[in-house]
Design a protein around this motif. Sequence first.
Motif, PDB file in Angstrom:
ATOM      1  N   PHE A   1      -8.251 -26.983  47.102  1.00 37.08           N
ATOM      2  CA  PHE A   1      -7.949 -25.971  48.112  1.00 37.08           C
ATOM      3  C   PHE A   1      -8.691 -26.340  49.385  1.00 37.08           C
ATOM      4  O   PHE A   1      -9.896 -26.596  49.360  1.00 37.08           O
ATOM      5  N   ASN A   2      -7.983 -26.392  50.506  1.00 34.10           N
ATOM      6  CA  ASN A   2      -8.565 -26.789  51.797  1.00 34.10           C
ATOM      7  C   ASN A   2      -9.297 -28.130  51.704  1.00 34.10           C
ATOM      8  O   ASN A   2     -10.415 -28.279  52.186  1.00 34.10           O
ATOM      9  N   LYS A   3      -8.679 -29.085  51.034  1.00 31.66           N
ATOM     10  CA  LYS A   3      -9.198 -30.447  50.869  1.00 31.66           C
ATOM     11  C   LYS A   3     -10.512 -30.507  50.083  1.00 31.66           C
ATOM     12  O   LYS A   3     -11.234 -31.490  50.147  1.00 31.66           O
ATOM     13  N   GLN A   4     -10.830 -29.447  49.342  1.00 32.64           N
ATOM     14  CA  GLN A   4     -12.031 -29.425  48.516  1.00 32.64           C
ATOM     15  C   GLN A   4     -11.643 -29.268  47.054  1.00 32.64           C
ATOM     16  O   GLN A   4     -10.712 -28.526  46.732  1.00 32.64           O
ATOM     17  N   LYS A   5     -12.377 -29.958  46.178  1.00 33.20           N
ATOM     18  CA  LYS A   5     -12.161 -29.823  44.737  1.00 33.20           C
ATOM     19  C   LYS A   5     -13.040 -28.693  44.217  1.00 33.20           C
ATOM     20  O   LYS A   5     -14.235 -28.653  44.485  1.00 33.20           O
ATOM     21  N   ILE A   6     -12.419 -27.790  43.485  1.00 32.10           N
ATOM     22  CA  ILE A   6     -13.137 -26.673  42.865  1.00 32.10           C
ATOM     23  C   ILE A   6     -13.076 -26.884  41.361  1.00 32.10           C
ATOM     24  O   ILE A   6     -11.992 -26.915  40.775  1.00 32.10           O
TER      25      ILE A   6
ATOM     26  N   LYS B   1       1.529 -26.640  41.852  1.00 33.54           N
ATOM     27  CA  LYS B   1       1.152 -26.056  43.144  1.00 33.54           C
ATOM     28  C   LYS B   1       1.222 -24.531  43.029  1.00 33.54           C
ATOM     29  O   LYS B   1       2.253 -23.971  42.685  1.00 33.54           O
ATOM     30  N   ILE B   2       0.101 -23.893  43.317  1.00 32.43           N
ATOM     31  CA  ILE B   2       0.008 -22.427  43.329  1.00 32.43           C
ATOM     32  C   ILE B   2       0.043 -21.993  44.781  1.00 32.43           C
ATOM     33  O   ILE B   2      -0.700 -22.517  45.604  1.00 32.43           O
ATOM     34  N   THR B   3       0.904 -21.021  45.089  1.00 36.06           N
ATOM     35  CA  THR B   3       0.991 -20.516  46.465  1.00 36.06           C
ATOM     36  C   THR B   3       0.613 -19.049  46.470  1.00 36.06           C
ATOM     37  O   THR B   3       1.173 -18.234  45.723  1.00 36.06           O
ATOM     38  N   VAL B   4      -0.371 -18.733  47.317  1.00 31.62           N
ATOM     39  CA  VAL B   4      -0.859 -17.362  47.515  1.00 31.62           C
ATOM     40  C   VAL B   4      -0.760 -17.100  49.015  1.00 31.62           C
ATOM     41  O   VAL B   4      -1.489 -17.709  49.792  1.00 31.62           O
ATOM     42  N   GLY B   5       0.148 -16.218  49.407  1.00 30.74           N
ATOM     43  CA  GLY B   5       0.387 -16.012  50.840  1.00 30.74           C
ATOM     44  C   GLY B   5       0.911 -17.310  51.423  1.00 30.74           C
ATOM     45  O   GLY B   5       1.885 -17.872  50.946  1.00 30.74           O
ATOM     46  N   THR B   6       0.220 -17.842  52.429  1.00 29.66           N
ATOM     47  CA  THR B   6       0.616 -19.117  53.018  1.00 29.66           C
ATOM     48  C   THR B   6      -0.295 -20.253  52.541  1.00 29.66           C
ATOM     49  O   THR B   6      -0.144 -21.383  52.993  1.00 29.66           O
ATOM     50  N   ALA B   7      -1.226 -19.953  51.661  1.00 25.52           N
ATOM     51  CA  ALA B   7      -2.168 -20.962  51.158  1.00 25.52           C
ATOM     52  C   ALA B   7      -1.625 -21.647  49.910  1.00 25.52           C
ATOM     53  O   ALA B   7      -1.014 -21.014  49.067  1.00 25.52           O
ATOM     54  N   SER B   8      -1.890 -22.941  49.806  1.00 23.31           N
ATOM     55  CA  SER B   8      -1.488 -23.707  48.625  1.00 23.31           C
ATOM     56  C   SER B   8      -2.725 -24.269  47.932  1.00 23.31           C
ATOM     57  O   SER B   8      -3.645 -24.752  48.583  1.00 23.31           O
ATOM     58  N   LEU B   9      -2.698 -24.199  46.606  1.00 19.56           N
ATOM     59  CA  LEU B   9      -3.752 -24.758  45.777  1.00 19.56           C
ATOM     60  C   LEU B   9      -3.069 -25.677  44.773  1.00 19.56           C
ATOM     61  O   LEU B   9      -2.015 -25.341  44.253  1.00 19.56           O
ATOM     62  N   VAL B  10      -3.646 -26.828  44.517  1.00 18.56           N
ATOM     63  CA  VAL B  10      -3.027 -27.806  43.624  1.00 18.56           C
ATOM     64  C   VAL B  10      -3.952 -28.081  42.445  1.00 18.56           C
ATOM     65  O   VAL B  10      -5.156 -28.268  42.614  1.00 18.56           O
ATOM     66  N   MET B  11      -3.356 -28.090  41.249  1.00 18.92           N
ATOM     67  CA  MET B  11      -4.114 -28.366  40.026  1.00 18.92           C
ATOM     68  C   MET B  11      -4.314 -29.866  39.904  1.00 18.92           C
ATOM     69  O   MET B  11      -3.385 -30.636  40.081  1.00 18.92           O
ATOM     70  N   GLY B  12      -5.546 -30.255  39.619  1.00 21.76           N
ATOM     71  CA  GLY B  12      -5.842 -31.683  39.477  1.00 21.76           C
ATOM     72  C   GLY B  12      -6.454 -32.001  38.152  1.00 21.76           C
ATOM     73  O   GLY B  12      -6.761 -31.187  37.346  1.00 21.76           O
TER      74      GLY B  12
END
Length: 114
Positions: A30-35, A103-114
Amino acid sequence: MEEQTIINESPIGRHLDRLADTKQVSYLVFNKQKIQLVAKITIGRDYDNTVVIDNKLASRHHCVIQKIKEEYFLKDENSTNGTFLNDHRIPTDKYVKLSTGDKITVGTASLVMG
């Protein structure tokens, strides 16, 4: 006589071999960071979430990623605008299994599973 190993002959070995072939989800981008994924990750607009989405289309407590038996699942928390997995809205009352690359989309934000 040919030597046999646990990997290719026993039921446990075959199970371990199949597990080695599967791609395990281990982080969220999310936002180029790995969580790093843990047992439970909350996602939403409120600051008490694990992942905070600064977007008016995100609900205060939008969705959750939950680990269940070594796999990760996504569940919408009755959000106003819905949670999308690979561009498909997920039902609010069910857990949906996640895989690497989802790819998970919440509002306009995208999060990608890695």
